[in-house]
Write a protein that holds these residues in place. Structure first.
Motif, PDB file in Angstrom:
ATOM      1  N   VAL A 105      12.802  23.741   5.710  1.00 14.00           N
ATOM      2  CA  VAL A 105      12.655  25.199   5.691  1.00 14.00           C
ATOM      3  C   VAL A 105      13.517  25.771   6.809  1.00 14.00           C
ATOM      4  CG1 VAL A 105      11.066  27.139   5.935  1.00 14.00           C
ATOM      5  CG2 VAL A 105      10.347  25.078   4.699  1.00 14.00           C
ATOM      6  N   ASP A 110      12.809  30.994   2.342  1.00 16.00           N
ATOM      7  CA  ASP A 110      12.575  29.724   1.656  1.00 16.00           C
ATOM      8  C   ASP A 110      11.117  29.616   1.216  1.00 16.00           C
ATOM      9  OD1 ASP A 110      15.209  29.132   2.206  1.00 16.00           O
ATOM     10  OD2 ASP A 110      14.752  27.865   3.937  1.00 16.00           O
ATOM     11  N   LEU A 111      10.215  30.154   2.014  1.00 17.46           N
ATOM     12  CA  LEU A 111       8.796  30.152   1.655  1.00 17.46           C
ATOM     13  C   LEU A 111       8.494  31.224   0.623  1.00 17.46           C
ATOM     14  CD1 LEU A 111       7.264  29.615   5.215  1.00 17.46           C
ATOM     15  CD2 LEU A 111       7.696  27.903   3.448  1.00 17.46           C
ATOM     16  N   ALA A 125       5.433  23.912   6.387  1.00 20.99           N
ATOM     17  CA  ALA A 125       6.894  23.888   6.439  1.00 20.99           C
ATOM     18  C   ALA A 125       7.389  22.771   7.340  1.00 20.99           C
ATOM     19  CB  ALA A 125       7.423  25.229   6.959  1.00 20.99           C
ATOM     20  N   ILE A 139       9.655  31.998  10.554  1.00 22.47           N
ATOM     21  CA  ILE A 139       9.007  31.115   9.576  1.00 22.47           C
ATOM     22  C   ILE A 139       7.497  31.063   9.832  1.00 22.47           C
ATOM     23  CG2 ILE A 139       8.797  28.702   8.847  1.00 22.47           C
ATOM     24  CD1 ILE A 139      11.871  28.480   9.460  1.00 22.47           C
TER      25      ILE A 139
END
Length: 289
Positions: A105, A110-111, A125, A139
């Motif tokens: 990640v 991306d999440l 992650a 993130i």
């Protein structure tokens, strides 16, 4: 699923999804979490069968109190989307899966891409790229994220740093990820120790990660479990001191004061918060085992 402060995660053991015997054996191992691996530990030829094997294992084996985390393939691979959708279908069918672990990640988006496919599962992650480390705080702020895992092997390769027992080349990256996780209340696990027969080296690395503030360590072999579980658990001496700190603080508080002294050291409210957390962690470990 409870966060790290409430739920011990001292040891998280990777189990290759392509090994049915290992998947069965994991149900009896003294680990706090199992990471069912569909990614690095599985060959291209075995991707589909590994996915089916992990889903079958989760449906039919009793893994008790252990966290069930599945590391899927990235969405930029031919298998990632199918992995995510298959896990979501399994959850809807009543199979217990505690989290989906996304590899590499690098950005918060991306999440988001995983959430676009399913909101059925909490996310974890892997942070294992330089850009992922630099974006760790962003993130960690993702509302669906519950945990972070250091991918120290991949990060070391990207940094082109030398392998040292003190992990000096990795400490900046580890520290940034640790700060991000703690700032947003997420579980964070240290990376693996590759030399699984080197118990002393493992112990030193576990103690380093523990002292930095990691909640536990990811492991590649059952032989590593005892060392990690011991390193990330409160010691009897720590618990005894915590009890005495609480007793002393409560005594001065009853007299209208705010500072106690234990073993020649000042004990304030912040120390009592830590002491109570330590005792709660020991109780949670005892309840699991």
């Amino acid at each position: 699923m409870a966060h790290g402060a409430d739920r011990p995660c001292r040891s998280a053991l990777y189990i290759p999804g392509s090994k049915p015997r290992a998947l069965e054996k994991a149900a009896g191992l003294p680990c706090d979490a199992i990471i069912f691996d569909l990614e690095d530990a599985v060959t291209v030829e075995e991707k589909a069968s590994a996915r089916a094997g992990v889903l079958s294992a989760l449906a039919h084996h009793d893994y008790g109190a252990r966290l069930r985390i599945v590391r899927v393939n990235g969405l930029d691979t031919p298998w990632g989307r199918d992995d995510v959708l298959a896990l979501a279908d399994a959850v809807h069918a009543g199979v217990r899966i505690d989290a989906l672990l996304m590899p590499k990640v690098s950005f918060k988006k991306d999440l988001d891409a995983v959430v676009d496919l399913t909101s059925a599962l909490p996310l974890w992650a892997m942070v294992e790229t330089a850009i992922g480390v630099l974006n760790a705080a962003d993130i960690a702020s993702h509302p669906r994220l519950e945990g972070m895992v250091m991918g120290t092997n991949d990060l070391s390769m990207e940094l082109q740093g030398r392998h040292r027992p003190d992990r000096l080349p990795l400490l900046t990256g580890m520290g940034l990820c640790l700060l991000a996780a703690k700032a947003y209340g997420k579980v964070i696990l240290d990376g693996v120790y590759n030399a699984f027969t080197d118990e002393e080296g493992l112990r030193a690395e576990c103690e380093q990660g523990r002292d930095m503030g990691f909640d536990g360590k990811t492991l590649i072999h059952p032989a590593q479990l005892a060392v990690a579980n011991a390193a990330f658990a409160p010691t009897p001496a720590e618990l005894e001191l915590a009890e005495r700190q609480i007793a002393a603080f409560e005594a001065v508080k009853a007299r209208g004061q705010g500072v106690a002294v234990v073993d020649g050291k000042i004990v304030e409210n912040l120390h009592i918060v830590t002491a109570r957390q330590l005792i709660a962690k020991a109780k949670a470990i005892a309840e699991m085992t």
